[in-house]
Enzyme design. Structure first.
Site, PDB file in Angstrom:
ATOM      1  N   LYS A 245       1.968  10.844   8.675  1.00 48.67           N
ATOM      2  CA  LYS A 245       1.311   9.872   9.492  1.00 48.67           C
ATOM      3  C   LYS A 245       2.736  10.184  10.985  1.00 48.67           C
ATOM      4  CE  LYS A 245      -0.913   6.186   7.428  1.00 48.67           C
ATOM      5  NZ  LYS A 245      -2.116   5.667   7.985  1.00 48.67           N
TER       6      LYS A 245
ATOM      7  N   PHE B 239       0.412  -1.127   0.111  1.00 50.21           N
ATOM      8  CA  PHE B 239       0.137   0.340   0.053  1.00 50.21           C
ATOM      9  C   PHE B 239       0.861   1.079  -0.125  1.00 50.21           C
ATOM     10  CE2 PHE B 239      -2.609   3.769   1.548  1.00 50.21           C
ATOM     11  CZ  PHE B 239      -3.894   3.145   0.980  1.00 50.21           C
TER      12      PHE B 239
ATOM     13  N   ASP C 192       8.982   3.213   2.263  1.00 49.53           N
ATOM     14  CA  ASP C 192       7.696   3.703   2.274  1.00 49.53           C
ATOM     15  C   ASP C 192       7.767   3.449   4.020  1.00 49.53           C
ATOM     16  OD1 ASP C 192       5.587   4.368   3.078  1.00 49.53           O
ATOM     17  OD2 ASP C 192       4.312   4.103   0.767  1.00 49.53           O
TER      18      ASP C 192
ATOM     19  N   THR D  93       1.496  23.727  -4.755  1.00 50.35           N
ATOM     20  CA  THR D  93       1.235  24.586  -4.110  1.00 50.35           C
ATOM     21  C   THR D  93       1.750  25.167  -2.071  1.00 50.35           C
ATOM     22  OG1 THR D  93      -0.706  25.214  -5.134  1.00 50.35           O
ATOM     23  CG2 THR D  93      -0.757  26.397  -2.801  1.00 50.35           C
TER      24      THR D  93
END
Ligand code: PSZ
Length: 511
Positions: free
Chosen positions: A369, A229, A338, A393
């Site tokens: 997280k 994931f 990751d 942004t």
């Protein structure tokens, strides 16, 4: 009634018998989790005034108020994933209080994203500094208009905990956009290598990239693993393979997917089989890299979680990761680890890959997280040779970095990584005992620190355990096919672990 008496037992154990070794009692089930004096001693709970224990006051969860709120929300938003509504005003430390007044011990912590639980006093205190208030209300476009203190803020927060060898970074807002941009950094690095140092683009590249064609948009690929994931944005989703519901109806890329090792647990009893799993997986990685190269889709990078989280808390050995890194180096593919879910301390180290003794740093490490802000660390060569290529942004949010700075200070001050290891030991010991006692219900207890999981006998039984735990005041999550996972905050202490173990024992003896 049952909950009340459980609370009483808990109270006795933690207040009357604290420090004693309990040998029996506990409402029918035996209490075998030894209470020893905590090594991390700063009073009972690391967060003062935490509730004494869970308390469920409604006959079902979600209770009536949550259900009513859900109806309101569902009028204008798809809300079928909503579990309950939270009273954030009353939630504190490891305890979530819902809008119906249920006090729940939270071992899921907003999908593993709360380092210090709810309303930690040191985080609240940040709002007493007027400078911080300005940072909270004036959100800059960090790529173009950072505040005066931005370099210093990053030095005092993210760079304090940067993985060894990764001194460059990019901040982002969430886990998916961190991975998405890290993937882009890998492709830019790969193409820059291919250009042999030439940093000017050809006219053909400039024109073809505008219509999604090569050579401006080369057909490179990224290798990921079954069960992975990495997020739900389009690029990330192409590397996510944990559940069909994430992927259905979304066009995707044909990128190589290797089988992640399928371990048997406990690891010490299955060394040979698990080594064989590593071998098979790594062989497939190499094969796929060669295959995709010959298909004209060279593998520019490999993306992997240190512990596959959403896919079912699947572990792989340090040797697996060491060899994966070697394959990347040999074939010219970058290694992206990751750490969105594993990073920030739950495995007892700030970065889970620190457990792997890699001979050198991975090329990119992504986070979000528990790190409060998203982003990635990388080697210098992964900085694009032109500006404005990895950009959006906000590129994160200074208020989150201010919070991270404080989180790191509290982790150090309160020895939270030690607390994680100590609490993790209590959990592992207790869960292994429960696994022996209830082999028909749970198996494959595994984990590092408090990043722990075990399997239910099947998906429906797992969901039943989660549901019953909730009614006993424990919020715990599932992942993979039939796995239950623990994702407590770093302030989850041995006495919280005992409450969880005791209630899990009750559930297992009732199903
Ligand atoms: O259902 C979902 O979308 C979920 S449930 C848990 C996550 C997402 N985790 C997010 C996550 C992750 O665990 C790893 C290892 N990598 C990337 C992500 C994506 O992070 P977010 O959700 O912040 O975009």
């Amino acid at each position: 009634m049952r909950v009340l008496s459980r609370n009483l037992v808990w109270h006795l154990k933690n207040h009357v018998l604290r420090g004693a070794v309990l040998a029996g009692g506990g409402g029918g089930g035996s209490v075998r989790w030894q209470q020893t004096a905590p090594r991390v001693a700063t009073g009972r709970s690391l967060v003062p005034n935490e509730p004494e224990g869970p308390k469920v006051v409604t006959s079902s969860i979600p209770g009536p108020v949550s259900q009513q709120k859900l109806q309101e929300l569902a009028q204008f938003q798809e809300s079928r994933a909503v579990q309950l509504f939270v009273d954030y005003e009353r939630s504190l430390g490891n305890y979530l209080v819902d809008v119906d007044g249920n006090t729940l011990l939270d071992i899921f912590t907003q999908i593993s994203s709360l380092p210090l639980g709810y309303s930690h006093p040191d985080l609240l205190n940040l709002l007493n500094d007027p400078m911080n208030i300005k940072a909270f209300i004036n959100r800059p476009a960090l790529g173009s208009f950072p505040g005066t203190d931005w370099p210093e803020r990053l030095q005092n927060s993210l760079l304090q905990v940067a993985p060894t060898g990764l001194q460059h970074l990019c901040t982002m807002a969430c886990g998916s956009c961190s991975n998405e941009n890290a993937y882009k950094a890998i492709y830019i690095w790969y193409r820059t290598k291919e250009r042999g140092g030439e940093i000017n683009f050809t006219q053909e590249e400039l024109e073809s990239c505008m219509i999604n064609q090569a050579p401006g948009c080369p057909s490179y690929s990224l290798l990921s693993f079954t069960g992975a994931f990495h997020g739900r944005t389009m690029g990330c989703l192409a590397t996510t393979h944990s559940k069909a519901i994430h992927k259905m109806d979304i066009p995707s890329m044909d990128w190589p997917i290797a089988q992640f090792p399928q371990y048997k647990y406990p690891l010490e009893e299955h060394v040979r089989e698990n080594q064989e799993e590593d071998r098979k997986s790594l062989e497939e990685v190499e094969d796929l890299i060669h295959k995709y190269k010959s298909m004209g889709k060279p593998v520019a990078g490999i993306v992997v979680e240190p512990i596959q989280s959403e896919g079912g808390d699947n572990h792989a050995s340090p040797e697996f990761f060491q060899k994966l890194q070697q394959i990347g180096k040999r074939t010219g593919a970058a290694l992206l680890i990751d750490e969105v879910q594993t990073g920030g301390g739950p495995t007892g180290k700030i970065w889970c890959h620190e457990h792997f003794d890699l001979p050198e740093a991975p090329d990119i490490v992504t986070f979000s997280k528990k790190m409060m802000t998203g982003g990635y660390f990388c080697k210098e060569e992964f900085r694009p040779p032109q500006g404005y290529r990895i950009y959006n942004t906000w590129m994160g949010d200074p208020s989150k970095v201010i919070m991270l700075e404080e989180v790191i200070r509290v982790i150090n001050r309160d020895h939270l990584l030690e607390n994680v290891m100590e609490t993790g030991e209590v959990l592992m010991k207790g869960l292994r005992e429960l696994q022996q006692q209830f082999p028909q219900h749970i198996s494959a207890v595994r984990g590092r620190g408090t990043f722990i999981a075990f399997n239910g006998s099947e998906s429906a039984k797992r969901d039943k355990i989660i549901g019953k735990l909730k009614m006993l005041g424990i919020i715990q999550g599932g992942c993979g096919e039939s796995t239950l996972r623990l994702r407590p905050a770093l302030i989850f202490q041995p006495h919280h672990a005992h409450i969880f173990l005791e209630r899990l024992e009750t559930v297992l003896s009732e199903i």
